[in-house]
Design a protein around this motif. Sequence first.
Motif, PDB file in Angstrom:
ATOM      1  N   MET A  54       7.626  24.038 -12.362  1.00 13.86           N
ATOM      2  CA  MET A  54       7.458  25.052 -11.044  1.00 13.86           C
ATOM      3  C   MET A  54       7.509  26.250 -12.670  1.00 13.86           C
ATOM      4  SD  MET A  54       5.770  23.499  -9.505  1.00 13.86           S
ATOM      5  CE  MET A  54       5.996  25.113  -7.474  1.00 13.86           C
ATOM      6  N   GLY A  55       6.766  27.941 -12.268  1.00 11.24           N
ATOM      7  CA  GLY A  55       6.699  28.808 -12.052  1.00 11.24           C
ATOM      8  C   GLY A  55       7.144  29.970 -11.932  1.00 11.24           C
ATOM      9  N   TRP A  56       7.657  31.108 -12.242  1.00 10.80           N
ATOM     10  CA  TRP A  56       7.174  32.183 -11.140  1.00 10.80           C
ATOM     11  C   TRP A  56       6.615  33.455 -12.189  1.00 10.80           C
ATOM     12  CZ3 TRP A  56       7.461  33.551  -5.775  1.00 10.80           C
ATOM     13  CH2 TRP A  56       7.904  32.183  -5.159  1.00 10.80           C
ATOM     14  N   PHE A  57       5.273  34.023 -11.392  1.00 10.30           N
ATOM     15  CA  PHE A  57       4.657  34.849 -12.461  1.00 10.30           C
ATOM     16  C   PHE A  57       4.720  36.291 -11.312  1.00 10.30           C
ATOM     17  CE2 PHE A  57       2.696  32.573 -15.784  1.00 10.30           C
ATOM     18  CZ  PHE A  57       3.497  31.498 -15.490  1.00 10.30           C
ATOM     19  N   ARG A  58       4.288  37.564 -12.524  1.00 17.44           N
ATOM     20  CA  ARG A  58       4.423  38.715 -11.461  1.00 17.44           C
ATOM     21  C   ARG A  58       3.569  39.614 -12.147  1.00 17.44           C
ATOM     22  NH1 ARG A  58      10.066  41.735 -12.391  1.00 17.44           N
ATOM     23  NH2 ARG A  58       9.958  41.854 -14.763  1.00 17.44           N
ATOM     24  N   GLN A  59       2.517  40.234 -11.379  1.00 19.40           N
ATOM     25  CA  GLN A  59       1.720  41.357 -11.468  1.00 19.40           C
ATOM     26  C   GLN A  59       1.576  42.614 -10.899  1.00 19.40           C
ATOM     27  OE1 GLN A  59      -2.103  39.912 -11.376  1.00 19.40           O
ATOM     28  NE2 GLN A  59      -2.742  41.404 -13.236  1.00 19.40           N
ATOM     29  N   ALA A  60       1.875  43.605 -11.822  1.00 21.13           N
ATOM     30  CA  ALA A  60       2.239  44.997 -11.663  1.00 21.13           C
ATOM     31  C   ALA A  60       0.733  45.969 -11.576  1.00 21.13           C
ATOM     32  CB  ALA A  60       3.367  46.346 -12.218  1.00 21.13           C
ATOM     33  N   PRO A  61       0.749  46.862 -10.604  1.00 22.99           N
ATOM     34  CA  PRO A  61      -0.232  47.448 -10.696  1.00 22.99           C
ATOM     35  C   PRO A  61      -0.769  48.004 -12.068  1.00 22.99           C
ATOM     36  CG  PRO A  61       0.651  48.093  -8.459  1.00 22.99           C
ATOM     37  CD  PRO A  61       1.392  47.307  -9.358  1.00 22.99           C
ATOM     38  N   GLY A  62      -2.005  47.595 -12.200  1.00 24.11           N
ATOM     39  CA  GLY A  62      -2.765  48.176 -13.253  1.00 24.11           C
ATOM     40  C   GLY A  62      -2.333  47.019 -15.061  1.00 24.11           C
ATOM     41  N   LYS A  63      -1.445  45.802 -14.165  1.00 23.32           N
ATOM     42  CA  LYS A  63      -1.221  45.340 -15.683  1.00 23.32           C
ATOM     43  C   LYS A  63      -0.937  43.960 -15.941  1.00 23.32           C
ATOM     44  CE  LYS A  63       3.346  48.072 -16.734  1.00 23.32           C
ATOM     45  NZ  LYS A  63       4.463  48.053 -16.400  1.00 23.32           N
ATOM     46  N   GLU A  64      -1.393  42.953 -16.619  1.00 27.42           N
ATOM     47  CA  GLU A  64      -1.527  42.135 -16.870  1.00 27.42           C
ATOM     48  C   GLU A  64      -0.548  40.943 -16.040  1.00 27.42           C
ATOM     49  OE1 GLU A  64      -4.270  41.739 -20.891  1.00 27.42           O
ATOM     50  OE2 GLU A  64      -2.374  40.492 -20.823  1.00 27.42           O
ATOM     51  N   ARG A  65      -0.554  39.591 -15.286  1.00 31.58           N
ATOM     52  CA  ARG A  65       0.545  38.904 -15.081  1.00 31.58           C
ATOM     53  C   ARG A  65       1.122  38.333 -16.012  1.00 31.58           C
ATOM     54  NH1 ARG A  65      -1.916  34.656 -10.681  1.00 31.58           N
ATOM     55  NH2 ARG A  65      -3.095  36.586  -9.664  1.00 31.58           N
ATOM     56  N   GLU A  66       2.192  38.671 -15.588  1.00 34.08           N
ATOM     57  CA  GLU A  66       3.800  38.173 -16.644  1.00 34.08           C
ATOM     58  C   GLU A  66       4.431  37.026 -16.557  1.00 34.08           C
ATOM     59  OE1 GLU A  66       5.963  40.851 -17.912  1.00 34.08           O
ATOM     60  OE2 GLU A  66       6.752  41.177 -15.799  1.00 34.08           O
TER      61      GLU A  66
END
Length: 125
Positions: free
Chosen positions: A34-46
Motif C-alpha cells: 500500500m502506498g501514498w502518492f501526491r500530485q501538485a498543480p502542474g506537476k506529475e504524480r509522485e
Amino acid sequence: QVQLVESGGGLVQAGGSLRLSCVVSRRTSSTYTMGWFRQAPGKEREFVAAVSWSGGSTWYTDSVKGRFTISRDNAKTTVALQMNSLKPEDTAVYYCAAGWMRSAQPMGFRRTDYWGQGTQVTVSS
C-alpha cells in the motif's frame, strides 16, 4: 472490486501535522503493498511512501524521510500516513494506492491495481 477511500486532508500551517487515512473496502487474496502518492498543480504524480503487506518494510521518498510515517493495521484494512513538520512544498492532492513496488530506482510502483479518489493537503507559509 476494491475501493480505497482517503480522509484526513485539510489546511495546516507550515510546521504543523496531519494524519491521512485510507480505508480498504474489502480484503482480497492479493498481498498488496500500500502506498501514498501526491500530485501538485502542474506537476506529475509522485511517489511518497509505501508499506509492505506484512508491514515489515517501508519506503519513503527522500523529501519526506524523517517527517512522514506510513503504517497499516493488522487487519490490513487501513493505511495511515502521519505527516509532521509540514512544508508548503508538501501541498498536493494525496492518493492512496494498492500495487507492487519496483525492485530498482526510481522508487515507486511497477504496477498499481487500485487508486483512491484523493484528498487535498494544503500547507500555508
